[in-house]
Design an enzyme around this catalytic site. Sequence first.
Site, PDB file in Angstrom:
ATOM      1  N   LYS A  81       0.856  -1.187   0.000  1.00  0.00           N
ATOM      2  CA  LYS A  81       0.000   0.000   0.000  1.00  0.00           C
ATOM      3  C   LYS A  81       0.894   1.239   0.000  1.00  0.00           C
ATOM      4  CE  LYS A  81      -3.906   1.848   2.759  1.00  0.00           C
ATOM      5  NZ  LYS A  81      -4.811   1.564   3.895  1.00  0.00           N
ATOM      6  N   SER A 156      -9.790   1.455   2.754  1.00  0.00           N
ATOM      7  CA  SER A 156      -8.910   2.249   1.941  1.00  0.00           C
ATOM      8  C   SER A 156      -7.837   1.431   1.226  1.00  0.00           C
ATOM      9  CB  SER A 156      -8.218   3.309   2.803  1.00  0.00           C
ATOM     10  OG  SER A 156      -7.409   2.705   3.791  1.00  0.00           O
ATOM     11  N   SER A 180     -10.024  -1.025   6.933  1.00  0.00           N
ATOM     12  CA  SER A 180      -9.430  -0.884   5.599  1.00  0.00           C
ATOM     13  C   SER A 180      -8.673  -2.090   5.065  1.00  0.00           C
ATOM     14  CB  SER A 180      -8.509   0.328   5.569  1.00  0.00           C
ATOM     15  OG  SER A 180      -9.277   1.476   5.398  1.00  0.00           O
TER      16      SER A 180
HETATM   17  N1  GLN Z   1     -13.407   3.541   6.275  1.00  0.00           N
HETATM   18  C1  GLN Z   1     -12.796   4.010   7.465  1.00  0.00           C
HETATM   19  C2  GLN Z   1     -12.461   5.474   7.327  1.00  0.00           C
HETATM   20  O1  GLN Z   1     -12.765   6.021   6.332  1.00  0.00           O
HETATM   21  C3  GLN Z   1     -11.594   3.195   7.805  1.00  0.00           C
HETATM   22  C4  GLN Z   1     -10.391   3.546   7.043  1.00  0.00           C
HETATM   23  C5  GLN Z   1      -9.204   2.743   7.451  1.00  0.00           C
HETATM   24  O2  GLN Z   1      -9.333   1.678   8.068  1.00  0.00           O
HETATM   25  N2  GLN Z   1      -8.043   3.246   7.125  1.00  0.00           N
HETATM   26  O3  GLN Z   1     -11.929   6.084   8.183  1.00  0.00           O
END
Ligand code: GLN
Length: 484
Positions: A81, A156, A180
Amino acid sequence: MRSDEISGMTVAAAADAMRAGKFSSEELVRAVFDAIDERDGLIGAYLTVDRDGALKEAKTADARRRAGESGDLLGIPVAMKDIFNVKNQPCTCASKILKGYIAPYDATVTAKLRTAGAVPAGRVNMDEFAMGTSTEHSAFKITHNPAALDRVPGGSSGGSAAAVAGGMALASLGTDTGGSIRQPASFCGCVGLKPSYGRVSRYGVTAFASSLDQVGPITKTVEDAAIILGAIAGADSRDQTVLDKPVPNYRAELRGASLKGLRIGVPDEYFVDGTDPEVMSLVRGAIDKCENAGAQVSRISLPHTRYAIAVYYICATAEASANLARFDGIRYGARCADAGSSLQSLYDRTRTEGFGKEVKRRIILGTYVLSSGYYDAYYSRALKARTLIRRDFEKAFSECDVIMAPVAPTPAYKLNSTVNDPLKSYLGDVFTVPANLAGICGISIPCGRTAADGLPVGLQILGPAFGETVLLRAAKACETEFGL
Ligand code: GLN
């Protein structure tokens, strides 16, 4: 080696094949690059690929093998990532503000992967600074779900999941602050593991919300997740939040994994109206299969779940507003060309230009909940509610070994359907954020596909803090039972 062989290949199988001399790491890495050339035009998982660097490292891995090493990750390419520092490679977090930034050092997880002989082979797309659930908040490109190209891959860590599901990586690393890793794994049909808070170092991983962030693998099998966790977990003198607990041989611990006698808790609060009926029935079907295979299934309650979204979006944005203050156009990355005449205007213009809409929204929200006058009403209350959420899990795990639930209320949705509706997207995190707030571990494994569109759906399994062995054994037993 053919590029289409990457699709079905696991880390464990590739390691065995290299041990048996069937192909070299160099050939494997070349096949991954060929697969990227052939497929990524449609999927868009990768942001950058350092071919020369990766091939050089693959050759080094081959030399280590000739010298007698034989580890499970030796010579295995891993997609990263775009949030992990890999020395001399870009690290943009899919943000314009970090365009042109080259990492001067390795994150601890990168260094640990290298020690095991793995090859960081390319950087994959994500929501900007890991804020989002669809990877549509990347400043650079859209990533498509390999299972249905008109749909999001989740987020994400959408690029991490799409690279694996799209046959362009054997495995990848992602981060999970509120789901994410688990949610994109569910959307793309992969295995996604979020370790317990304090199991894996965050040093060199760009911080979103420091009390919630964890690094973990996205893979094709539970065994591969166990292999990677074994390599990246463990104490780090550069991250004092990592507990100095011995790291089990997670792969070896999978032997003899069985559902017989496993105590599975099924929380009422995770089976509520508003969840897609097909998701509900696939998850319930998976739990029934566990029961038929000898598990003891019982209903449990996690009564403070209803506060989780609010608590998460207060804590995560508060921490993000502090963490992102370091991006000012001076210390890191891009600077606005027309900076104006004062330091303040340089900051303002760089951030206005450099941060995307969602990131700005979160900085504003986080600053608000921390401001004097509102701190007590929001942030301080959220911390109290967070404790109650953690206690719910502690109580639950005194009665059961693992918890089973959906990962997300829906399967992968169409591109452009939530990107301008933040609240809708935040609500999609309802089943994943509680694990981060409580610091426990969780995994998503495939449990079937929707009848109408053939979309993958994940089963979420949660385990107690530092209960990765129990969690992975349960996941492995399910994988064997469901045959996916
Ligand atoms: N969807 C969640 C957010 O937007 C989690 C994102 C994540 O785990 N980095 O914050």
